[in-house]
Design a protein around this motif. Structure first.
Motif, PDB file in Angstrom:
ATOM      1  N   UNK A  56       0.818  -1.223   0.000  1.00 52.54           N
ATOM      2  CA  UNK A  56       0.000   0.000   0.000  1.00 52.54           C
ATOM      3  C   UNK A  56       0.849   1.268   0.000  1.00 52.54           C
ATOM      4  N   UNK A  57       0.257   2.318  -0.523  1.00 48.62           N
ATOM      5  CA  UNK A  57       0.960   3.600  -0.624  1.00 48.62           C
ATOM      6  C   UNK A  57       1.321   4.172   0.742  1.00 48.62           C
ATOM      7  N   UNK A  58       0.568   3.826   1.766  1.00 49.20           N
ATOM      8  CA  UNK A  58       0.852   4.363   3.103  1.00 49.20           C
ATOM      9  C   UNK A  58       2.206   3.918   3.638  1.00 49.20           C
ATOM     10  N   UNK A  59       2.781   2.859   3.033  1.00 50.98           N
ATOM     11  CA  UNK A  59       4.117   2.408   3.422  1.00 50.98           C
ATOM     12  C   UNK A  59       5.149   2.730   2.336  1.00 50.98           C
ATOM     13  N   UNK A  60       4.827   3.704   1.489  1.00 52.25           N
ATOM     14  CA  UNK A  60       5.646   4.090   0.341  1.00 52.25           C
ATOM     15  C   UNK A  60       5.662   3.010  -0.737  1.00 52.25           C
ATOM     16  N   UNK A  61       4.576   2.225  -0.786  1.00 48.65           N
ATOM     17  CA  UNK A  61       4.440   1.210  -1.814  1.00 48.65           C
ATOM     18  C   UNK A  61       3.714   1.728  -3.035  1.00 48.65           C
ATOM     19  N   UNK A  62       3.557   0.840  -4.027  1.00 46.59           N
ATOM     20  CA  UNK A  62       2.940   1.235  -5.281  1.00 46.59           C
ATOM     21  C   UNK A  62       1.487   0.847  -5.411  1.00 46.59           C
ATOM     22  N   UNK A  63       0.980   0.023  -4.483  1.00 45.79           N
ATOM     23  CA  UNK A  63      -0.419  -0.370  -4.529  1.00 45.79           C
ATOM     24  C   UNK A  63      -0.775  -1.248  -5.714  1.00 45.79           C
ATOM     25  N   UNK A  64       0.218  -1.947  -6.297  1.00 52.66           N
ATOM     26  CA  UNK A  64      -0.023  -2.794  -7.467  1.00 52.66           C
ATOM     27  C   UNK A  64      -0.303  -4.229  -7.019  1.00 52.66           C
ATOM     28  N   UNK A  65      -0.509  -5.107  -7.988  1.00 49.22           N
ATOM     29  CA  UNK A  65      -0.792  -6.508  -7.683  1.00 49.22           C
ATOM     30  C   UNK A  65       0.432  -7.373  -7.977  1.00 49.22           C
ATOM     31  N   UNK A  66       0.288  -8.680  -7.695  1.00 52.46           N
ATOM     32  CA  UNK A  66       1.397  -9.608  -7.913  1.00 52.46           C
ATOM     33  C   UNK A  66       1.724  -9.720  -9.398  1.00 52.46           C
ATOM     34  N   UNK A  67       0.722  -9.651 -10.245  1.00 56.14           N
ATOM     35  CA  UNK A  67       0.952  -9.725 -11.685  1.00 56.14           C
ATOM     36  C   UNK A  67       1.917  -8.632 -12.144  1.00 56.14           C
ATOM     37  N   UNK A  68       1.729  -7.422 -11.646  1.00 52.83           N
ATOM     38  CA  UNK A  68       2.604  -6.315 -12.032  1.00 52.83           C
ATOM     39  C   UNK A  68       4.027  -6.550 -11.540  1.00 52.83           C
ATOM     40  N   UNK A  69       4.165  -7.066 -10.325  1.00 55.76           N
ATOM     41  CA  UNK A  69       5.503  -7.406  -9.827  1.00 55.76           C
ATOM     42  C   UNK A  69       6.145  -8.460 -10.717  1.00 55.76           C
ATOM     43  N   UNK A  70       5.383  -9.462 -11.122  1.00 59.32           N
ATOM     44  CA  UNK A  70       5.924 -10.520 -11.987  1.00 59.32           C
ATOM     45  C   UNK A  70       6.394  -9.949 -13.319  1.00 59.32           C
ATOM     46  N   UNK A  71       5.687  -8.979 -13.849  1.00 55.47           N
ATOM     47  CA  UNK A  71       6.110  -8.325 -15.091  1.00 55.47           C
ATOM     48  C   UNK A  71       7.478  -7.692 -14.903  1.00 55.47           C
ATOM     49  N   UNK A  72       7.670  -6.987 -13.789  1.00 53.04           N
ATOM     50  CA  UNK A  72       8.956  -6.343 -13.526  1.00 53.04           C
ATOM     51  C   UNK A  72      10.078  -7.371 -13.397  1.00 53.04           C
ATOM     52  N   UNK A  73       9.817  -8.442 -12.648  1.00 55.53           N
ATOM     53  CA  UNK A  73      10.836  -9.480 -12.464  1.00 55.53           C
ATOM     54  C   UNK A  73      11.172 -10.148 -13.790  1.00 55.53           C
ATOM     55  N   UNK A  74      10.156 -10.439 -14.591  1.00 58.35           N
ATOM     56  CA  UNK A  74      10.396 -11.054 -15.894  1.00 58.35           C
ATOM     57  C   UNK A  74      11.293 -10.181 -16.771  1.00 58.35           C
ATOM     58  N   UNK A  75      11.006  -8.897 -16.814  1.00 59.66           N
ATOM     59  CA  UNK A  75      11.771  -8.003 -17.691  1.00 59.66           C
ATOM     60  C   UNK A  75      13.227  -7.864 -17.231  1.00 59.66           C
ATOM     61  N   UNK A  76      13.448  -7.781 -15.938  1.00 56.97           N
ATOM     62  CA  UNK A  76      14.824  -7.674 -15.447  1.00 56.97           C
ATOM     63  C   UNK A  76      15.561  -8.992 -15.638  1.00 56.97           C
ATOM     64  N   UNK A  77      14.874 -10.117 -15.444  1.00 63.02           N
ATOM     65  CA  UNK A  77      15.513 -11.429 -15.619  1.00 63.02           C
ATOM     66  C   UNK A  77      15.976 -11.661 -17.050  1.00 63.02           C
TER      67      UNK A  77
END
Length: 389
Positions: A56-77
């Motif tokens: 969540x944004x209240x902890x300086x997060x992005x408020x996104x889902x796991x799918x979005x995180x997986x996209x980021x990991x896939x692209x960096x990998x």
């Protein structure tokens, strides 16, 4: 099932791909060669918001889902597994346990820096004598009634992000039952800040791959932390961590998807360019069929991975799907790197090539965050088979 990403997710993919290709790819071979953990680039990943994506944004997060995180990991990998696992472990093993099981005070204390990439956290589960058999934990945390502190003694092995200049804490599983008591061990999770007296971080391991990722052993000799450093309910540390691993397995599968895609892209490009007997090697069936197999691996691994992520994001049971995605994608990644290295021939055996680095790096994908054997066990139990426990 048809996997379709939102326009926002596709735009995000382009942003991460551009970052990966400009800030990581040009330097990854040198980091691998010199075993360098690139602190500044990891900080840049934090500034891009990658470490806070699913929070969540209240902890300086992005408020996104796991799918979005997986996209980021896939692209960096695609360009570097070391940086992909740094992100995956920083989110899944460092910050997620605190978000999922911490009190609000613990979240406010530790999550903002972890989400912003100003700090990294590790999770110490594996021990020298307890890997897949994590219930065999020997590390102990005993309450000192006189001071109200927990006194931790023991060892951990193969812990990612545990000794970097950015590491601020490690959460470890420890037995909190009375020594000599009967019955299953009571295992709790305890947060130990970096620099706590008695907490020693060993030199980095000499590894076959992931040379730019930080992996170390840890030891605890009468380490004292306040009793409020127990994370989650006392005695639920092992069970809670298994729940964290379900999400982590999907993220590792996404990492494997990036590896397979890179092998496909590199192999097709090389097969069009490399000449043998007066023709591009891609015109020969031996090479063309390898590329075709790589395309199938990429597609099937991607479908299983994002289906599992979708199940998790929509609140449906996903343990079985996560195990299937992790098993298939990681084993396919190991095979894909072997195929790609064969396509490149002698050049594929040279360390400076991307396919060579992926070949060395990929094997650990079948081991970390649950071995392939453990995934088969999870899947078998999901099928209702009467396996021994």
């Amino acid at each position: 099932m048809h996997i379709e990403f939102t326009d926002e997710q596709e735009q995000f993919r382009k942003v991460v791909r551009d970052f990966a290709e400009t800030a990581i790819a040009p330097h990854a071979e040198a980091w691998d060669r010199d075993h360098t953990f690139p602190v500044e680039v990891v900080r840049e990943m934090g500034e891009l918001g990658l470490f806070g994506l699913p929070f969540p944004e209240e902890y300086e997060g992005g408020g996104a889902d796991l799918t979005t995180l997986c996209i980021a990991i896939e692209e960096i990998a695609r360009v570097d597994q070391s940086m992909a696992i740094t992100l995956e472990a920083g989110v899944g093993l460092g910050a997620s346990p605190i978000f999922r099981f911490g009190t609000e005070e613990q979240r406010q204390r530790w999550l903002p820096d972890l989400c912003a990439g100003r700090a990294l956290g590790g999770f110490g589960l594996t021990e020298p004598e307890a890997g897949s058999d994590a219930g065999g934990t020997r590390t102990r945390a005993v309450l000192d009634d006189a001071t109200g502190e927990l006194v931790v003694n023991g060892e951990k092995a193969f812990i990612t992000n545990s000794g970097t200049p950015l590491t601020s804490l490690v959460t470890v599983t420890a037995r909190t039952d009375t020594p000599g008591s009967e019955g299953p061990p009571e295992i709790s999770a305890v947060v130990i800040p970096s620099g706590t007296p008695g907490f020693a971080v060993a030199p980095p391991y000499r590894k076959m791959g992931w040379h730019a990722s930080d992996t170390r052993g840890l030891s605890f000799a009468d380490v004292r932390v306040p009793a409020d450093h127990i994370l989650g309910e006392r005695g639920r540390g092992f069970a809670n961590f298994l729940a964290i691993l379900d999400e982590g397995r999907i993220a590792i599968a996404a990492l494997a998807v990036g590896v397979i895609q890179a092998c496909l892209d590199e192999s097709v490009a090389y097969a069009k360019e490399r000449q043998a007997f007066g023709r591009a090697i891609g015109s020969y069936q031996a090479t063309a069929f390898r590329c075709a197999d790589l395309a199938v691996m990429a597609e099937t691994a991607r479908l299983l991975t994002y289906q599992a992520a979708w199940l998790r994001d929509t609140g449906q049971p996903y343990t079985h799907a996560a195990a299937m995605a992790k098993l298939h994608a990681t084993e396919a990644a190991v095979t894909a790197t072997r195929h790609a290295t064969q396509v490149f021939g002698g050049y594929g055996f040279m360390d400076e090539t991307l396919v060579s680095r992926h070949y060395r790096d990929a094997k650990i994908l079948e081991i970390g965050e649950g071995t392939s054997e453990v995934q088969r066990l999870v899947i078998s139990r999901g099928l209702g088979l009467p396996l021994e426990r």
